[in-house]
Scaffold this active site. Structure first.
Site, PDB file in Angstrom:
ATOM      1  N   THR A   1      -1.006   0.591 -10.855  1.00  0.00           N
ATOM      2  CA  THR A   1      -2.180  -0.076 -10.292  1.00  0.00           C
ATOM      3  C   THR A   1      -2.964   0.838  -9.366  1.00  0.00           C
ATOM      4  OG1 THR A   1      -2.937  -2.173  -9.318  1.00  0.00           O
ATOM      5  CG2 THR A   1      -1.062  -1.066  -8.246  1.00  0.00           C
TER       6      THR A   1
ATOM      7  N   GLU B   1     -18.452  -6.290  -2.868  1.00  0.00           N
ATOM      8  CA  GLU B   1     -17.068  -6.755  -2.777  1.00  0.00           C
ATOM      9  C   GLU B   1     -16.917  -8.186  -3.285  1.00  0.00           C
ATOM     10  OE1 GLU B   1     -13.063  -5.575  -1.430  1.00  0.00           O
ATOM     11  OE2 GLU B   1     -14.834  -4.736  -2.373  1.00  0.00           O
TER      12      GLU B   1
ATOM     13  N   ASP C   1      -4.382 -10.090  -8.196  1.00  0.00           N
ATOM     14  CA  ASP C   1      -4.717  -9.217  -9.325  1.00  0.00           C
ATOM     15  C   ASP C   1      -3.540  -8.436  -9.892  1.00  0.00           C
ATOM     16  OD1 ASP C   1      -4.650  -7.862  -6.915  1.00  0.00           O
ATOM     17  OD2 ASP C   1      -6.387  -6.602  -7.306  1.00  0.00           O
TER      18      ASP C   1
ATOM     19  N   GLU D   1       0.826  -1.212   0.000  1.00  0.00           N
ATOM     20  CA  GLU D   1       0.000   0.000   0.000  1.00  0.00           C
ATOM     21  C   GLU D   1       0.858   1.259   0.000  1.00  0.00           C
ATOM     22  OE1 GLU D   1      -3.033   0.089  -0.606  1.00  0.00           O
ATOM     23  OE2 GLU D   1      -3.963  -1.773   0.044  1.00  0.00           O
TER      24      GLU D   1
ATOM     25  N   GLU E   1     -12.017  -0.164 -10.168  1.00  0.00           N
ATOM     26  CA  GLU E   1     -11.631  -1.145 -11.205  1.00  0.00           C
ATOM     27  C   GLU E   1     -12.587  -1.178 -12.392  1.00  0.00           C
ATOM     28  OE1 GLU E   1      -9.163  -1.854  -7.816  1.00  0.00           O
ATOM     29  OE2 GLU E   1     -11.350  -1.671  -7.933  1.00  0.00           O
TER      30      GLU E   1
END
Length: 564
Positions: free
Chosen positions: A486, A381, A277, A132, A400
């Site tokens: 990302t 989710e 992902d 993160e 996304e």
């Protein structure tokens, strides 16, 4: 034929319902409406950003319902949902820097950069997740630095008077504080968390997810190549190769959780969502940026395994019988189905498929997620495709689906995706806007809310919505080739990022040798800042796609009516 899964999408014949969708989605999108949606997206960002600055800065996040700031949860160190992300370093401001630039707000961008330089420090007693901190903070600092030092200044005058590479040096400082995560691991796969002041905590977890450990190469690689210091790219690339070496010999798949000391898979689920992902995303994007062929080779092999074992449904998107294609969660060793849900993070995958030219399959998968959005006004989710109902009901303003919508529009120029973007914008305005910003949906059905606006709402969701409708944006018109990280941070693809004076280390000693011995670590080179705004002459294997899309997306709309 690939065996179908059990989800039951009601087929309909051409009639009033289909005609309604044809009339709406295949019609042109008027310029006035596009401008209106662009301004709405900009206004959404401004409302969230201004309220963060008024009520939350210098704390990390905005609580938009009660109009106050949020920082790390000092009282409960086990609250990883908060503490993995919030480091007491004005996260939302840092994460939003390049969105300000892309929207052409030079005065606020310059003000924000100065605030970051003058007030943000990483000398904090904060334990954060390496992944993160890398994608949200390190990536944003590097992106903003490149925008400031770009001699062409495509977004307007984003230069900073007397700027002395402070953001680059801050990025360097943060990365050095993250380096202890890569030490004292027998595999080279990093610890998931570090304390920015003291290093890896004594009670640190030896288990990490594949995406968290294997999605650091873009940011670490950019930093290394700007500084002329191989250290950061070296450790990130070593982690990728270590994970790659642990894939199943039978299926070629990776699991989602691994022990960094033993290399044993703790989580054997293989899918496209949480835990995996961005690992796939960064194999391809690392190749686009740095031109290292091994990254493309790994991606191609991974994509083939995904197609062989995760994809269910009919062989072709627009031909044949059976259900539309879907990517499921399977056991990494056997390829057997593990559950009947997919998660919202998987909605990034159509955008990745656009980058490799698998546009038709991207259209099918995007349509599936859009149908779910249409049903609830948000993406839960987790969604159980067998029960056709959510398994996990919250929606934290994730980007996304918007990202894939934007990339599909850029690839096809089909107005369908502008209508999709308008639907998403209107849903966000209707269901998530509160007194001081935009709030997480606690429950996508009853629309109850949680008092949190994550930083990616400003850095990604608003950015992609704005770019979808801003046809004249310099991202599309400047002639520079851009890629998004990302976390949605913009990076120009240029020749200098492909110049690697330590390339022999990666080709000859880029991972464990055939006997499993660790590779030798190259010496850190003298600090050398490279300011570059030159463009690549080309992106290898780039293609333009012009497909007969109306029949493809209309068939998907037909088959999704049962959900919508």
């Amino acid at each position: 034929m690939i065996p179908t899964v059990g989800f039951n999408m009601r087929k309909v014949t051409k009639g009033n319902v289909t005609i309604k969708y044809e009339k709406r989605y295949s019609s042109a999108f008027p310029p006035q409406l596009r401008a209106q949606m662009r301004d709405l997206a900009r206004g959404m960002f401004v409302f969230g950003y201004d309220n963060y600055m008024a009520h939350a800065f210098p704390q990390d996040e905005l609580n938009p319902i009660y109009c106050r700031g949020r920082g790390p949860d000092r009282g409960d160190p086990s609250n990883l949902n908060i503490n993995d992300v919030l480091g007491n370093y004005s996260l939302t401001l840092v994460d939003a820097l390049d969105t300000l630039a892309i929207m052409g707000n030079s005065s606020e961008f310059q003000k924000a950069v100065k605030l970051v330089i003058n007030t943000v420090s990483f000398d904090r007693d904060s334990t954060v997740q390496v992944f993160e901190a890398t994608i949200r903070v390190l990536g944003s600092l590097l992106s903003a630095h490149r925008i400031i030092t770009d001699s062409k200044q495509p977004f307007g005058d984003m230069t900073i008077k007397d700027y002395d590479n402070e953001l680059l040096h801050m990025a360097h400082d943060l990365a050095v504080r993250l380096l202890p995560a890569f030490e004292n691991t027998k595999t080279g796969i990093p610890y998931p968390r570090v304390n920015l002041k003291t290093g890896v905590p004594p009670d640190s977890n030896n288990e990490t997810c594949t995406a968290g450990a294997g999605s650091l190469l873009v940011e670490f690689g950019i930093l290394s190549r700007l500084l002329g210091d191989s250290t950061f790219e070296w450790v990130a690339r070593r982690a990728v190769k270590a994970l790659w070496s642990l894939r199943s010999n039978d299926t070629g798949l990776l699991g989602n959780v691994v022990n960094i000391q033993t290399g044993r898979w703790v989580g054997k689920q293989s899918g496209l969502g949480a835990g995996l992902d961005s690992f796939y995303e960064y194999l391809l994007k690392s190749y686009i940026l740095f031109g290292e062929k091994e990254d493309l080779e790994m991606f191609n092999a991974a994509y083939q395994s995904i197609q062989n074992y995760l994809r269910r449904g009919r062989e072709a998107c627009n031909e044949g019988e059976g259900d539309p294609p879907l990517y499921v969660n399977v056991n990494m060793f056997s390829g057997q189905l593990m559950n009947t849900w997919i998660d919202s993070l998987q909605a990034f995958f159509p955008g990745l498929q656009v980058l490799i030219g698998d546009v038709e399959d991207a259209i099918c998968l995007h349509a599936f997620y859009y149908a779910i959005w249409k049903r609830y006004g948000a993406l839960p989710e987790r969604y159980n495709w067998q029960l056709q109902a959510p398994d996990v009901l919250f929606y934290p303003l994730r980007p996304e689906l918007v990202e894939s919508t934007y990339l599909l529009y850029q690839a096809t120029k089909n107005p369908f995706y502008l209508h999709v973007g308008m639907d998403i914008l209107q849903s966000l305005e209707k269901y998530t806007k509160v007194k001081c910003g935009y709030a997480t949906l606690h429950h996508v059905i009853d629309k109850s809310k949680e008092d949190r606006m994550e930083s990616f709402f400003l850095s990604e969701t608003c950015k992609y919505l704005y770019l979808l409708f801003d046809e004249e944006n310099p991202v599309h018109k400047s002639g520079t080739r851009y890629m998004f990280t990302t976390e949605g941070h913009i990076v120009s693809v240029d020749e200098h990022l492909r110049e690697s004076p330590w390339k022999e280390f990666f080709s000859e000693e880029g991972g464990p040798d055939q006997e499993g011995k660790p590779m030798h670590r190259p010496r850190s080179q003298e600090l050398k800042v490279i300011n570059s705004s030159s463009n690549c002459n080309r992106v290898p294997d780039e293609r333009r796609y012009s497909l007969p899309l109306k029949s493809i997306y209309m068939r998907q709309i037909d088959q999704m009516v049962g959900l919508i």
